[in-house]
Design a protein around this motif. Structure first.
Motif, PDB file in Angstrom:
ATOM      1  N   LEU A  57       0.820  -1.209   0.000  1.00 24.32           N
ATOM      2  CA  LEU A  57       0.000   0.000   0.000  1.00 24.32           C
ATOM      3  C   LEU A  57       0.856   1.261   0.000  1.00 24.32           C
ATOM      4  O   LEU A  57       0.570   2.206  -0.735  1.00 24.32           O
ATOM      5  N   ASN A  58       1.916   1.291   0.800  1.00 24.45           N
ATOM      6  CA  ASN A  58       2.763   2.489   0.841  1.00 24.45           C
ATOM      7  C   ASN A  58       3.411   2.771  -0.503  1.00 24.45           C
ATOM      8  O   ASN A  58       3.460   3.914  -0.953  1.00 24.45           O
ATOM      9  N   VAL A  59       3.899   1.729  -1.162  1.00 21.77           N
ATOM     10  CA  VAL A  59       4.510   1.904  -2.490  1.00 21.77           C
ATOM     11  C   VAL A  59       3.448   2.359  -3.486  1.00 21.77           C
ATOM     12  O   VAL A  59       3.688   3.271  -4.293  1.00 21.77           O
ATOM     13  N   LEU A  60       2.280   1.751  -3.439  1.00 24.43           N
ATOM     14  CA  LEU A  60       1.198   2.129  -4.351  1.00 24.43           C
ATOM     15  C   LEU A  60       0.825   3.599  -4.188  1.00 24.43           C
ATOM     16  O   LEU A  60       0.692   4.326  -5.174  1.00 24.43           O
ATOM     17  N   ASN A  68      -1.252   5.775 -12.562  1.00 22.23           N
ATOM     18  CA  ASN A  68      -0.271   5.131 -13.424  1.00 22.23           C
ATOM     19  C   ASN A  68       0.647   4.131 -12.746  1.00 22.23           C
ATOM     20  O   ASN A  68       1.623   3.691 -13.339  1.00 22.23           O
ATOM     21  N   VAL A  69       0.352   3.745 -11.520  1.00 24.10           N
ATOM     22  CA  VAL A  69       1.094   2.678 -10.874  1.00 24.10           C
ATOM     23  C   VAL A  69       0.442   1.354 -11.270  1.00 24.10           C
ATOM     24  O   VAL A  69      -0.774   1.266 -11.386  1.00 24.10           O
ATOM     25  N   HIS A  70       1.269   0.336 -11.523  1.00 25.03           N
ATOM     26  CA  HIS A  70       0.735  -0.993 -11.859  1.00 25.03           C
ATOM     27  C   HIS A  70       0.350  -1.677 -10.552  1.00 25.03           C
ATOM     28  O   HIS A  70       1.164  -2.316  -9.895  1.00 25.03           O
ATOM     29  N   GLU A  80      -4.757  -7.968  -6.380  1.00 23.29           N
ATOM     30  CA  GLU A  80      -4.812  -8.496  -5.019  1.00 23.29           C
ATOM     31  C   GLU A  80      -4.411  -7.455  -3.972  1.00 23.29           C
ATOM     32  O   GLU A  80      -4.447  -7.753  -2.773  1.00 23.29           O
ATOM     33  N   ALA A  81      -4.026  -6.269  -4.383  1.00 25.19           N
ATOM     34  CA  ALA A  81      -3.595  -5.235  -3.438  1.00 25.19           C
ATOM     35  C   ALA A  81      -4.748  -4.865  -2.509  1.00 25.19           C
ATOM     36  O   ALA A  81      -5.903  -4.801  -2.926  1.00 25.19           O
ATOM     37  N   VAL A  82      -4.406  -4.609  -1.262  1.00 26.27           N
ATOM     38  CA  VAL A  82      -5.408  -4.277  -0.255  1.00 26.27           C
ATOM     39  C   VAL A  82      -5.216  -2.831   0.204  1.00 26.27           C
ATOM     40  O   VAL A  82      -4.113  -2.445   0.578  1.00 26.27           O
ATOM     41  N   GLY A  83      -6.283  -2.043   0.156  1.00 29.57           N
ATOM     42  CA  GLY A  83      -6.275  -0.722   0.761  1.00 29.57           C
ATOM     43  C   GLY A  83      -6.154   0.463  -0.162  1.00 29.57           C
ATOM     44  O   GLY A  83      -6.445   1.585   0.250  1.00 29.57           O
ATOM     45  N   LEU A  84      -5.725   0.270  -1.398  1.00 29.21           N
ATOM     46  CA  LEU A  84      -5.540   1.412  -2.298  1.00 29.21           C
ATOM     47  C   LEU A  84      -6.866   2.114  -2.579  1.00 29.21           C
ATOM     48  O   LEU A  84      -6.980   3.332  -2.424  1.00 29.21           O
ATOM     49  N   LEU A 119      -2.161  12.960  -1.293  1.00 32.03           N
ATOM     50  CA  LEU A 119      -2.187  11.634  -0.713  1.00 32.03           C
ATOM     51  C   LEU A 119      -0.872  10.911  -1.012  1.00 32.03           C
ATOM     52  O   LEU A 119      -0.275  10.289  -0.131  1.00 32.03           O
ATOM     53  N   ALA A 120      -0.410  11.008  -2.250  1.00 31.04           N
ATOM     54  CA  ALA A 120       0.845  10.366  -2.642  1.00 31.04           C
ATOM     55  C   ALA A 120       2.037  10.989  -1.900  1.00 31.04           C
ATOM     56  O   ALA A 120       2.913  10.281  -1.409  1.00 31.04           O
TER      57      ALA A 120
END
Length: 133
Positions: free
Chosen positions: A7-10, A75-77, A81-85, A128-129
């Protein structure tokens, strides 16, 4: 490629981009000829086929265009399955009073916000980013 799950990277690397144009979600009657229309996305519901198309195309087809939206691509891949974005950006946009409709593609998330809220939404997403740990 499965995409990012952290999540942090996303959040740090979501890199929102505002696509040109005005978009609408419309319900298309059975038997409509969509071959000449550039459909951005679609989803079949019990009540009919919902399409996301440019407002001008919807008007040419005589479809209702009540809520005109802007299209923002993150534009992030992101992994499916990512949780929270979605929760993170939906919360941030919601706190700013911005309605958001989300479509998750294989590679990116696509946000549809009210056309008049597009620049405000971009500011919220960039903040946010920038504030992600």
């Amino acid at each position: 490629m499965s995409g990012e799950t952290s999540l942090n990277v996303l959040l740090r690397s979501m890199s929102p981009a505002l696509n040109p144009g005005e978009y609408v979600f419309a319900s298309v009657p059975e038997g409509s000829d969509l071959q000449r229309v550039q459909v951005i996305g679609s989803f079949r519901e019990r009540e009919g086929l919902t399409v996301i198309i440019e407002r001008q195309e919807a008007e040419l087809l005589g479809l209702a265009c009540g809520y005109v939206m802007a299209w923002i691509t993150l534009n992030v891949h992101s992994s499916l399955e990512a949780v929270g974005l979605t929760a993170a950006f939906a919360t941030a946009l919601g706190e700013a009073g911005i309605s958001c409709n989300v479509i998750a593609g294989f590679y990116h998330d696509h946000l549809f916000v009210g056309k008049d809220d597009a620049h405000k939404a971009m500011t919220v997403l960039r903040e946010l980013a920038a504030n992600a740990h």
